[in-house]
Motif scaffolding. Structure first.
Motif, PDB file in Angstrom:
ATOM      1  N   SER A 227       9.184  24.189 -17.226  1.00 61.98           N
ATOM      2  CA  SER A 227       7.807  24.470 -17.115  1.00 61.98           C
ATOM      3  C   SER A 227       6.868  23.591 -16.380  1.00 61.98           C
ATOM      4  O   SER A 227       6.816  22.496 -16.554  1.00 61.98           O
ATOM      5  CB  SER A 227       7.048  25.176 -18.602  1.00 61.98           C
ATOM      6  OG  SER A 227       6.152  25.785 -18.243  1.00 61.98           O
TER       7      SER A 227
ATOM      8  N   THR B  27       3.610  35.330 -21.499  1.00 66.48           N
ATOM      9  CA  THR B  27       3.601  36.103 -20.089  1.00 66.48           C
ATOM     10  C   THR B  27       3.925  37.554 -20.398  1.00 66.48           C
ATOM     11  O   THR B  27       3.423  38.425 -19.975  1.00 66.48           O
ATOM     12  CB  THR B  27       4.707  35.338 -19.255  1.00 66.48           C
ATOM     13  OG1 THR B  27       4.148  34.246 -18.832  1.00 66.48           O
ATOM     14  CG2 THR B  27       5.110  36.277 -18.078  1.00 66.48           C
TER      15      THR B  27
ATOM     16  N   ASN C 205      -7.166  27.355 -20.623  1.00 67.17           N
ATOM     17  CA  ASN C 205      -6.592  26.769 -19.508  1.00 67.17           C
ATOM     18  C   ASN C 205      -7.747  26.318 -18.493  1.00 67.17           C
ATOM     19  O   ASN C 205      -7.482  26.195 -17.396  1.00 67.17           O
ATOM     20  CB  ASN C 205      -5.820  28.041 -18.940  1.00 67.17           C
ATOM     21  CG  ASN C 205      -4.713  28.179 -19.895  1.00 67.17           C
ATOM     22  OD1 ASN C 205      -3.599  27.575 -19.567  1.00 67.17           O
ATOM     23  ND2 ASN C 205      -4.763  29.445 -20.581  1.00 67.17           N
TER      24      ASN C 205
ATOM     25  N   ASP D 279      -7.275  38.012 -24.442  1.00 68.69           N
ATOM     26  CA  ASP D 279      -5.746  36.835 -24.264  1.00 68.69           C
ATOM     27  C   ASP D 279      -6.099  35.964 -25.445  1.00 68.69           C
ATOM     28  O   ASP D 279      -6.808  34.967 -24.993  1.00 68.69           O
ATOM     29  CB  ASP D 279      -5.658  36.593 -22.938  1.00 68.69           C
ATOM     30  CG  ASP D 279      -4.066  35.546 -22.620  1.00 68.69           C
ATOM     31  OD1 ASP D 279      -3.886  35.467 -21.824  1.00 68.69           O
ATOM     32  OD2 ASP D 279      -3.659  35.305 -23.908  1.00 68.69           O
TER      33      ASP D 279
ATOM     34  N   GLU E 224      -6.527  21.104 -19.219  1.00 75.15           N
ATOM     35  CA  GLU E 224      -5.615  21.812 -20.284  1.00 75.15           C
ATOM     36  C   GLU E 224      -6.305  21.301 -21.928  1.00 75.15           C
ATOM     37  O   GLU E 224      -6.965  20.269 -21.781  1.00 75.15           O
ATOM     38  CB  GLU E 224      -4.229  21.212 -20.329  1.00 75.15           C
ATOM     39  CG  GLU E 224      -3.357  21.613 -19.319  1.00 75.15           C
ATOM     40  CD  GLU E 224      -2.742  23.228 -19.341  1.00 75.15           C
ATOM     41  OE1 GLU E 224      -2.062  23.680 -18.484  1.00 75.15           O
ATOM     42  OE2 GLU E 224      -3.178  23.892 -20.464  1.00 75.15           O
TER      43      GLU E 224
HETATM   44  P1  KE4 Z   1       3.911  31.740 -22.169  1.00 81.24           P
HETATM   45  O1  KE4 Z   1       4.395  32.892 -21.208  1.00 81.24           O
HETATM   46  O2  KE4 Z   1       3.734  30.428 -21.552  1.00 81.24           O
HETATM   47  O3  KE4 Z   1       4.414  31.863 -23.640  1.00 81.24           O
HETATM   48  O4  KE4 Z   1       2.405  32.143 -22.229  1.00 81.24           O
HETATM   49  C1  KE4 Z   1       1.575  32.335 -21.077  1.00 81.24           C
HETATM   50  C2  KE4 Z   1       0.072  32.222 -21.580  1.00 81.24           C
HETATM   51  C3  KE4 Z   1      -0.623  33.504 -21.660  1.00 81.24           C
HETATM   52  N1  KE4 Z   1      -1.949  33.254 -21.970  1.00 81.24           N
HETATM   53  C4  KE4 Z   1      -2.664  32.114 -22.176  1.00 81.24           C
HETATM   54  C5  KE4 Z   1      -4.008  31.906 -22.644  1.00 81.24           C
HETATM   55  C6  KE4 Z   1      -1.874  30.913 -22.097  1.00 81.24           C
HETATM   56  O5  KE4 Z   1      -2.459  29.616 -22.396  1.00 81.24           O
HETATM   57  C7  KE4 Z   1      -0.533  30.926 -21.930  1.00 81.24           C
HETATM   58  C8  KE4 Z   1       0.396  29.783 -21.761  1.00 81.24           C
HETATM   59  N2  KE4 Z   1      -0.217  28.618 -21.685  1.00 81.24           N
HETATM   60  C9  KE4 Z   1       0.235  27.283 -21.245  1.00 81.24           C
HETATM   61  C10 KE4 Z   1      -0.623  26.218 -21.414  1.00 81.24           C
HETATM   62  N3  KE4 Z   1      -1.720  26.188 -20.551  1.00 81.24           N
HETATM   63  C11 KE4 Z   1       1.617  27.164 -21.544  1.00 81.24           C
HETATM   64  C12 KE4 Z   1       2.300  25.628 -21.096  1.00 81.24           C
HETATM   65  C13 KE4 Z   1       3.246  25.817 -20.055  1.00 81.24           C
HETATM   66  O6  KE4 Z   1       2.923  27.019 -19.000  1.00 81.24           O
HETATM   67  O7  KE4 Z   1       4.202  25.430 -20.036  1.00 81.24           O
END
Ligand code: KE4
Length: 431
Positions: A22, A117, A210, A238, A404
């Motif tokens: 990631s 996601t 974020n 979200d 972050e």
């Molecule tokens: P994942 O697909 O990474 O599990 O979730 C996506 C997502 C969706 N919505 C929000 C508000 C999120 O913060 C995230 C993922 N957050 C990031 C950190 N900013 C995960 C870290 C990364 O991308 O490795």
């Protein structure tokens, strides 16, 4: 003595793009070599050189109990002995769904998936399917996972549709995505005047983790709710990051204190509800959720959805954080950190602002808290990067990017907080 992190990063980079699975883990924003974690326990992890760090990422939110919580570990070990995955329903999926619904009253039904996601992508498809509309609003600085339609930056002007932020995303896929400025009521109202009847939803991070830590103002959130109701669009919260992290009732329970009867229409969850295992979810009222296959026309599926080991991890985590006194203790610990950092910055004469809620915090090298992405990005990146490495060299691990958020767990002690504040003060002086 060789630095095993460097050796491992070189080896990883030969077989994994950028050496990571990631991108944010690659330290590209801050420079230097990522720390390869060997093991973690409580508030700490140890890297490939055996160096201990106080961990304020906690897997980007999930590890609210700290690493290796014995109750959760026992539940996971037991679940694993009963089987890893079946592709068939299990009782524990019902138990986890019921536990989530108990704490998030805006949801009458929930679908479990494997990542934030996947949950965000599915929630968007559900909103479009439920309304029969294609267009939707998101906000600059909010991240909702990497589904194509959500990888969008603001268009050239108000109410112009977005442009892809990633190669491989065709322009036609984001032609329905309208990107507005967070906390900008005027823009929101104009966008609804122009497109209201075509909007499937407004998707928002209620506290934008974020962008580090930026709250949607109460007036702004109230207007989001009112306009969605007025025009028949769904308000999609979200809460992948804020869910069960800022409060037991998630961020929506905080807005409900200031906005009478406030509820989003659809909620996206992740991170904490999986306790560190791959598990996320989206949910809402029965009439909306019933649109999902197999009861409705909106298709969504997943081989590992509701995975029995992940549900054991998530369910046990939620039960632990629902225990009396948990949130007062966690909130006080997080506040103690923020207060300590603020005092150290003031003493060092460094512009600083910070905010926190429950077990989530953010700080900015800015004199005042920013309220949108453009303001966040006026931060001095080079100064942040020096601070990041100053902390890292002193055994404190914060997010390797100024946009972050940070996370405190129930395992972080006052002694850990004091050590962190001292490291912060020293890093600031070192400049
Ligand atoms: P994942 O697909 O990474 O599990 O979730 C996506 C997502 C969706 N919505 C929000 C508000 C999120 O913060 C995230 C993922 N957050 C990031 C950190 N900013 C995960 C870290 C990364 O991308 O490795």
């Amino acid at each position: 003595m060789t630095d095993r992190n460097i050796d491992l990063f070189e080896r990883a980079s030969r077989v994994i793009p950028g050496g990571v699975n990631s991108p944010v883990r690659a330290f590209r924003a801050v420079g230097g070599t990522p720390r390869f974690v060997q093991r973690a326990q409580g508030a700490y992890f140890w890297d490939a050189n055996g160096q201990r760090y106080i961990d304020y990422i906690g897997s980007w939110g999930p590890m609210i109990l700290g690493h290796g919580n014995p109750v959760v570990l026992e539940a996971v070990q037991k679940a694993a002995l009963d089987g890893f995955s079946f592709g068939a329903p299990t009782e524990r999926e019902i138990e986890l769904a019921e536990e989530i619904l108990k704490h998030v009253p805006s949801m009458e039904m929930v679908r479990l998936v494997s990542s934030g996601t996947e949950a965000g992508m599915s929630a968007l498809r559900l909103a479009r399917g439920a309304t029969g509309r294609s267009k939707f609003i998101k906000f600059e600085g909010c991240y909702h996972g990497h589904a194509d339609a959500l990888l969008v930056k603001a268009g050239s002007g108000l109410a112009t549709f977005g442009h892809p932020t990633s190669a491989g995303v065709p322009a036609e896929v984001v032609q329905h995505t309208l990107v507005l400025e967070y906390n900008n009521i005027e823009q929101l109202e104009q966008a609804f005047q122009l497109h209201g009847k075509e909007l499937a939803c407004v998707m928002i991070e209620p506290i934008a983790g974020n962008m580090n830590f930026v709250r949607a103002s109460v007036p702004f959130m109230k207007r989001c709710r009112e306009l969605c109701t007025q025009y028949g669009a769904l308000l999609v919260f979200d809460e992948v990051m804020t869910g069960f992290r800022v409060a037991l009732g998630s961020a929506q329970s905080i807005y409900a204190k200031d906005i009478a009867g406030f509820k989003p229409d659809v909620t996206v969850l992740g991170k904490v509800i999986g306790g560190g295992m791959p598990l996320a979810a989206f949910g809402g009222p029965r009439d909306i959720m019933s649109k999902l296959a197999p009861t409705g026309p909106v298709y969504q599926a997943g081989t590992l959805s509701g995975n029995p080991v992940a549900t054991a991890c998530g369910l046990t985590t939620l039960k632990e954080i629902a225990k009396p006194g948990f949130w007062n203790a966690l909130s006080a610990r997080t506040q103690s950190l923020v207060d300590g950092l603020s005092a150290a910055a003031t003493k060092a004469g460094v512009p600083f602002s910070a905010d926190c809620q429950g077990g989530m915090f953010g700080f900015f090298l800015l004199p005042e808290l920013p309220h949108n992405y453009a303001k966040v990005m006026t931060s001095d990146g080079a100064k942040f990067n020096r601070l990041f490495h100053g902390l890292l060299d002193r055994g404190v691990y914060i997010a390797p990017a100024l946009y972050e958020a940070g996370f405190v767990s129930a395992a972080h002690s006052e002694a850990d907080i004091a050590q962190t504040v001292e490291a912060f003060a020293q890093a600031l002086i070192a400049g």
